[in-house]
Design an enzyme around this catalytic site. Structure first.
Site, mmCIF file in Angstrom:
data_model
loop_
_atom_site.group_PDB
_atom_site.id
_atom_site.type_symbol
_atom_site.label_atom_id
_atom_site.label_comp_id
_atom_site.label_asym_id
_atom_site.label_seq_id
_atom_site.Cartn_x
_atom_site.Cartn_y
_atom_site.Cartn_z
ATOM 1 N N ASP A 1 0.857 -1.190 0.000
ATOM 2 C CA ASP A 1 0.000 0.000 0.000
ATOM 3 C C ASP A 1 0.892 1.238 0.000
ATOM 4 O OD1 ASP A 1 -2.105 1.743 0.163
ATOM 5 O OD2 ASP A 1 -3.012 0.837 1.939
ATOM 6 N N GLU B 1 -2.889 0.265 -4.248
ATOM 7 C CA GLU B 1 -2.903 -0.901 -3.361
ATOM 8 C C GLU B 1 -2.818 -2.185 -4.181
ATOM 9 O OE1 GLU B 1 -5.822 -2.480 0.251
ATOM 10 O OE2 GLU B 1 -6.500 -0.938 -1.145
#
Length: 389
Positions: A12, A107
């Site tokens: 992320d 992500e």
């Protein structure tokens, strides 16, 4: 043959919008930064960790953020830059691993199962993170475990700009001390319901009989119990830029009428955009296809900033038609395709004035669901003779 234990990493990009802005302007580093509109109706799309210390968070009205932190720096931001860096990170990951899922613009899930035979999963994951940081200049965190759920939660605990690895068999050791709000998809309402029955920690949730949870939450109760015990078997879904949404139309009679061709492409684009939003996706590439009366087929595509907005997509389709069509030639088929699909992210939905536009288009989608897809369309997409009826 024993099935190998899974190794799933979750990556992320930390405060992605803000990190890109700092990369562009290093003098902003360490300041409370907010990406989003600063007007009366502005919304915080993203904020730096320095801003979060003042209680600022995504989706908060900008006026509230200003009140909490008067010295905050507001930035309009850039869809283009965020799309560019998202693609850059995607390419680095795609070149390095056999299977990955792009869960949003910032992500990723990576399946490294079996790679321990060759590299050592822990070492390889750390080196991949270092490569992303080195080649992009962006901070990124990761979690590594046996499944997507635990890895995502590990990433959240590792932020900012860190990593956390949960060894096989140690999932509950990691999970149980955490509060229940750390479980993805557990919102304030669920948290309050859990607290009402004496559950604040994940360990307490795991120890609660499934039947009791099902009585309170229905089917969601069993899911909560499974998550609390680290049970999650959802696979990493392979990402491909070739996955697409498309619509095309073969005419009853070949045509060289440019306004007619444009009208048909508007109609097809709106159908595609409707499907795109129903799937909660953004597209990053648009293709227009033409088949002439001699069956020669031509197409032209262009990469765009990630979007699900009709006005942006229609402008690109019109531009592609202008570049592609050989005037005077009769056309028997037109088509529109959206590819490079990624799941919508809350931050992109809140960005600048696109939030209002996206909500408008979703409201139109709701009308179409209720009354049929032909209930609302642009005048240029109406059949001949319908515009003034």
């Amino acid at each position: 043959m024993n099935t190998p234990l899974r190794s799933i990493a979750h990556f992320d990009l930390d405060a992605f919008f803000v990190s890109v802005e700092v990369l562009k302007n290093p003098s902003l580093r360490g300041k409370p930064l907010i990406v989003g509109g600063d007007g009366q109706r502005g919304i915080v799309a993203a904020c730096s960790y320095e801003a979060r210390k003042f209680g600022i968070q995504s989706a908060m009205p900008s006026l509230t953020a200003k009140r909490l932190c008067p010295q905050a720096v507001f930035l309009k931001g850039s869809y283009h830059e965020y799309s560019h860096y998202s693609r850059l990170v995607t390419q680095i990951i795609a070149d390095a691993v056999p299977l990955y899922e792009k869960a949003s613009i910032d992500e990723f899930y990576v399946d490294l199962t079996g790679m321990e035979k060759f590299f050592g999963v822990s070492r390889y994951t750390r080196e991949l993170r270092e490569k992303i940081i080195r080649e992009t200049g962006l901070p990124i965190s990761y979690g590594l475990s046996a499944n997507k759920l635990v890895s995502k939660m590990a990433t959240n605990e590792a932020k900012p700009n860190g990593f956390l690895e949960v060894a096989h068999g140690k999932e509950t050791d990691f999970l149980w001390p955490l509060t229940v709000d750390k479980i993805p998809m557990v919102g304030k309402q669920t948290q309050e319901q859990l607290r009402a029955i004496g559950i604040d920690r994940i360990g307490q949730l795991a120890a609660t009989p499934v039947q009791q949870l099902e009585f309170v939450f229905g089917k969601w109760g069993r899911k909560l119990w499974e998550k609390a015990n680290g049970m999650y078997d959802s696979p990493v879904e392979a990402y491909s830029e070739q996955k697409s949404l498309s619509h095309e139309n073969t005419f009853g009679e070949d045509s060289s009428d440019v306004p007619f061709l444009h009208k048909e492409l508007v109609r097809l684009t709106e159908k595609n955009a409707y499907d795109l939003r129903k799937e909660e996706k953004f597209t990053g590439c648009v293709t227009v296809k033409l088949r002439y009366d001699d069956f020669t087929t031509v197409s032209k595509q262009e990469v765009i900033d990630y979007t699900a907005l009709d006005n942006v997509l229609l402008a690109k389709v019109k531009d592609l038609l202008t570049k592609l069509y050989q005037r005077g030639r009769k056309v028997r088929l037109v088509g529109v395709k959206f590819s490079h699909l990624v799941p919508m992210s809350m931050q992109m939905n809140l960005f600048d004035n696109s939030a209002e536009k996206l909500q408008l288009f979703k409201a139109v989608d709701t009308i179409k669901d209720q009354f049929g897809k032909g209930a609302v369309m642009k005048a240029t997409g109406l059949p001949p003779g319908k515009k003034n009826s």
